[in-house]
Structures are given as structure tokens and as C-alpha cells.
Design an enzyme around this catalytic site. Structure first.
Site, PDB file in Angstrom:
ATOM      1  CB  SER B  61      -0.942  -0.055   1.211  1.00 21.20           C
ATOM      2  OG  SER B  61      -2.001   0.833   1.063  1.00 21.20           O
ATOM      3  CG  ASP B 228      -6.613  -3.690  -3.292  1.00 16.63           C
ATOM      4  OD1 ASP B 228      -7.387  -2.755  -3.023  1.00 16.63           O
ATOM      5  OD2 ASP B 228      -5.396  -3.672  -3.023  1.00 16.63           O
ATOM      6  CG  HIS B 261      -5.954  -2.185   0.332  1.00 12.94           C
ATOM      7  ND1 HIS B 261      -5.001  -2.250  -0.670  1.00 12.94           N
ATOM      8  CD2 HIS B 261      -5.427  -1.381   1.291  1.00 12.94           C
ATOM      9  CE1 HIS B 261      -3.945  -1.526  -0.308  1.00 12.94           C
ATOM     10  NE2 HIS B 261      -4.179  -0.999   0.873  1.00 12.94           N
TER      11      HIS B 261
END
Lengths: 196, 284
Positions: B61, B228, B261
Site C-alpha cells: 500500500s 482490491d 485491500h
């Protein structure tokens, strides 16, 4: 190494930038990197095969060939390869066009569905051929677009694809007939192509 | 080695740290930060520890953004770059969610323009809502449905029942929000989300990530997760395509997962295999 892979190396110059579509366990890619100082990428969708490529330290990219090669620039590779994957694609003709857009040259290998064993099987049994070479039933086969050498030549002609080299190889026996009547006695075709 | 981000509130210097010039916590006066500041601070730590080159820099991320920045800012100091569930820059939708979260914080009456410590107060409600918004974007519809469905925590739908209906998901989100609000600093949250919004790897490379990645020397492993939607696989494709365009070594795996995610923080057989096998080829 598979016999078609062994033949291909003769058509790859040193230091080529290559893209291997459906690179499998990366055998060919690794060989070309080691022996021809080639550099490049393999595209594959099978997680198990991708793992093996990672073990070999290859550049493997998870990508479905049926979604095209739109992410690669025109003529960005010296040679785009695709061994024994043409018959598994949903749109083989479109992928072929894409290969010739992305690569200056292409090499394609595929099994010959016109081989006498396949013809004999269909003729005598009236059922789809199942053999050592094509060991799947019609309903579970990954090979969904079979063609013969003749069919492929017609496609190349229709799409103005230039055949630089063509070679027929047999895994099981070195049939002398394969050079005289390749569409009947040849098992695997190797085509070296460019856009005319 | 793993370290807390500069400007955070769990270790490295941040808005809760004491400003030596005033003897008070930095609070709202803590400077805005960029992803490159995190990377620079990490490089300075490496200098202090005498680490010349990292065998691999790994991040998910916003950590993935730091990895890419490392590869451009210190190309000789990183041999492998592992970028997980990340992006070259945030999408408008990403920024929109971040702004909604920030607005929740800044409109909390206890926020006091960021000087809440001076007023002996904390914008806990705002921070909790910010976390709830963020948390929704980390999960997939499937994961929420599987975990909570429409299950009730209390009450029921019978006529005449006075007890209010509360869904499990409501209770869960509230709990997540409240516990976050008790442990995280609002000024940190604002700075971290802004750093994310401002990040754009190719900005000073003619907005062309191919030109950007030409600076890199590292080999890349890029990983994304199928469901995601915050950092979708398409964002990772952009990274991979730019690396291919720049003629850099890259391996890419798209992990089939149902968990959005969040998947990059959860155990998954294929994810772990890809990661472990790649790392096995990293010499130390």
C-alpha cells in the site's frame, strides 16, 4: 528440452529482447537468456508455473493472453514467442496480430491436428482423437482451437503474414515422410513470422 | 528492519513529539510530509546504522509507494524492490475517501484547528469516523458479507420491540473507529493521508512513469489482489507496464483473493509462496 524449443534457438540472434507468451515453467526463456544472452519477459497465467519461473529468477508476468498485448508498445521486442499455446487461446488470430505488432518477428509452434493419427482416430472411431500428443477428452481439453498446418498457412495468407521459416518436428519418431507430407506426418509446426 | 513513519504516532518523530523550540508538542505546527521524506528519513537511519545497500525493500500500500520512491531516489542502495497492493499515484476516488475522512476530523468541535492538545481535548469522534470510512475501503463486499452478513448484534424486527436494532457490521465499525481514535493522533492521520494524496511517482519525470523507472537499478516484484478496489490490480498493471517500458527486471503476480485491500495483510498460500520463492532468490 522439448524438440520444438530446441529448433527455435537457431532463429534467435544473440542479445535479443524477447517476449515469451505462455512461457510455462520458463525452460525456453531461461535457455535463451543463458545461451543467447537474451533478455526479456515471460507471460503466464498458471500459478504453479509462475512459481517455477520465480524459482529460476525469471521475469515472469501474470497476464491472460486472451486479453491482448495492449500493454506492450509497437515493435518493442525483437522476437515474440509462443510455443504450444496458440490452440488454447480464445482468439488465436487476434493474438497473432498482436504478436506481430509488438515484435519485429514472431515464432509460433503448435500441434498439427491434421496428423495421420488424429485423422485415423476420427475416421475409425468416429470420436475426437485422444493420443499421447493430445491426451485430453473434448470436454476438458485446454486446446480449444485446433488447426492443421494447412489451416495456419491459410490464416497467414489472409492476414498478409510473411513466413520467414517453417519447420516440422516430430517428438516420437523421425519420420522421413514428415518433410514430404508435413500436414499428414508432421506432429509439431514451428513458424517464424513477420509482417509483410 | 521495520520502522514507524515520520509524522506518525507510534515511534518516529510526529505531531505528538516535543518541539524543542517551544517545549510543547508540535501538534498542528508539525510540517506536512511527503513520501520522499519517509524515504529520506529511512536512508538517514541506514546511514547511521552503516547500511550501504538493502538486499530488498518491501512494502504494501503506502509502503509500496515508499519502495518505488526508494528505487528512484537511491537506485544504488536497493537491490530488490517488492511493491505490494500499491499504485503510482492515488485515483480521484482514493483522494475522495481520504478527504471525507479528513473532513470528519477537522469538523469535530474538539479539533480546534489541530491545537486540540492545547485545549486538553481530542477529536475522537472525527477520528473514529475517519477510521470507519477508511476501514470500509480496505474490505471487499464479499469479506463484509461473509464476516457479518445482516446479522444483528442486538434488537429484532418484531413489532412493538423497543430495543433498537443494531447490525453486527455497525458494531464492528464503531469498535474499530473507537479503538483507533484512542490510539492514533488526528494530526498524524491528516498528514499521512495528505502524503498519500500528493504522491505521484512520475510527477517530476514528465508525468511518464517509464522515464521515472529508468532511474531504477533494482529488480522488482509486484503483487496485487483480485478484489482490491482501493489499490486495484489495474494500478499494479500500470507499475508493471512502466517497468517493462523502462526495460527493468520485473515479476508480477495477481493473487486471487476475496478480501479486498486487506488481503495484503492476511495469510494466503499463494501470496506467501510467491513472496517466499522470490525472497529465496535474494542474496544477502
Amino acid at each position: 528440452m522439448r524438440i520444438d524449443l530446441n529448433e527455435i534457438q537457431h532463429w534467435i540472434p544473440q542479445h535479443s529482447r524477447i517476449l515469451d507468451l505462455g512461457c510455462g515453467d520458463g525452460t525456453l526463456l531461461k535457455y535463451l537468456i543463458d545461451s543467447k544472452q537474451a533478455q526479456g519477459y515471460g507471460l503466464e497465467i498458471d500459478p504453479g508455473q509462475i512459481n517455477i519461473c520465480i524459482d529460476k529468477g525469471l521475469n515472469v508476468i501474470e497476464q491472460n493472453l486472451d486479453q491482448g498485448l495492449g500493454n506492450f508498445a509497437d515493435k518493442s521486442f525483437d522476437t515474440v514467442l509462443m510455443t504450444q499455446a496458440l490452440q488454447t487461446l480464445h482468439f488465436p488470430h487476434l493474438v497473432l496480430d498482436e504478436m506481430l505488432r509488438v515484435g519485429k518477428e514472431c515464432i509460433v509452434t503448435f500441434p498439427n491436428f491434421g496428423h495421420w493419427k488424429a485423422r485415423f482416430h476420427l475416421f475409425t472411431h468416429g470420436r475426437m482423437p485422444v493420443s499421447d500428443l493430445l491426451p485430453y477428452e473434448w470436454y476438458d481439453t485446454p486446446n480449444i482451437h485446433f488447426c492443421t498446418f494447412k489451416d495456419f498457412e491459410v490464416l497467414c495468407h489472409e492476414r498478409q503474414i510473411k513466413v520467414i521459416h517453417r519447420q516440422v518436428v516430430n517428438e516420437s519418431s523421425q519420420s522421413l515422410f514428415k518433410d514430404i507430407m508435413p500436414n499428414l506426418f508432421g506432429e509439431t509446426a514451428i513458424y517464424h513470422l513477420s509482417k509483410s | 528492519m521495520a520502522l514507524n513513519n515520520l509524522g506518525g504516532c507510534h515511534g518516529s518523530t510526529g505531531p505528538r513529539s516535543i518541539n524543542s523550540a517551544t517545549g510543547k508538542a508540535w501538534g498542528a505546527d508539525f510540517p506536512m510530509i511527503r513520501v520522499r521524506d519517509w524515504v529520506s528519513s529511512q536512508a538517514r537511519l541506514a546511514d547511521a546504522l552503516g547500511i550501504e545497500t538493502w538486499a530488498a525493500v518491501v512494502g504494501g500500500s503506502l509502503g509500496g509507494m515508499q519502495v518505488m520512491r526508494w528505487a528512484l531516489q537511491y537506485p544504488q542502495r536497493i537491490r530488490h524492490a517488492i511493491v505490494i497492493a500499491s499504485a503510482l499515484k492515488l485515483s480521484a476516488q482514493n483522494i475522495a475517501f481520504n478527504e471525507a475522512a479528513r473532513k470528519a476530523i477537522t469538523s469535530d468541535p474538539h479539533f480546534h484547528d489541530g491545537h486540540y492538545l492545547d485545549h486538553d481535548s481530542l477529536p475522537k469522534n472525527g477520528l473514529a469516523i475517519a477510521r470507519m470510512i477508511g476501514h470500509i475501503t480496505y474490505l471487499s463486499d464479499y469479506a463484509m458479507g461473509e464476516k457479518f452478513g445482516r446479522d444483528l448484534r442486538s434488537g429484532n424486527f418484531d413489532l412493538g420491540n423497543a430495543e433498537p436494532v443494531e447490525f453486527q457490521i455497525e458494531s464492528y465499525l464503531r469498535y474499530q473507529g473507537d479503538s483507533f481514535a484512542n490510539t492514533f493522533d488526528a494530526n498524524s492521520y491528516l498528514r499521512i493521508t495528505k502524503a498519500l494524496d500528493y504522491f505521484d511517482l512520475a510527477r517530476e519525470y514528465e508525468d511518464d512513469p517509464v522515464i521515472a523507472f529508468k532511474q531504477a537499478h533494482a529488480k522488482f516484484l509486484v503483487i496485487s489482489f483480485s478484489t482490491d478496489w482501493r489499490f486495484a490490480p489495474e494500478r499494479s498493471h500500470e507499475i508493471v507496464n512502466a517497468l517493462v517500458g523502462a526495460n527493468k527486471a520485473v515479476t508480477y503476480a495477481e493473487i486471487e483473493s476475496k478480501f479486498g485491500h486487506d488481503a495484503f495483510l492476511l495469510p494466503d498460500e499463494r501470496y506467501q509462496q510467491v513472496f517466499a520463492r522470490y525472497m529465496a532468490g535474494v542474496s544477502v
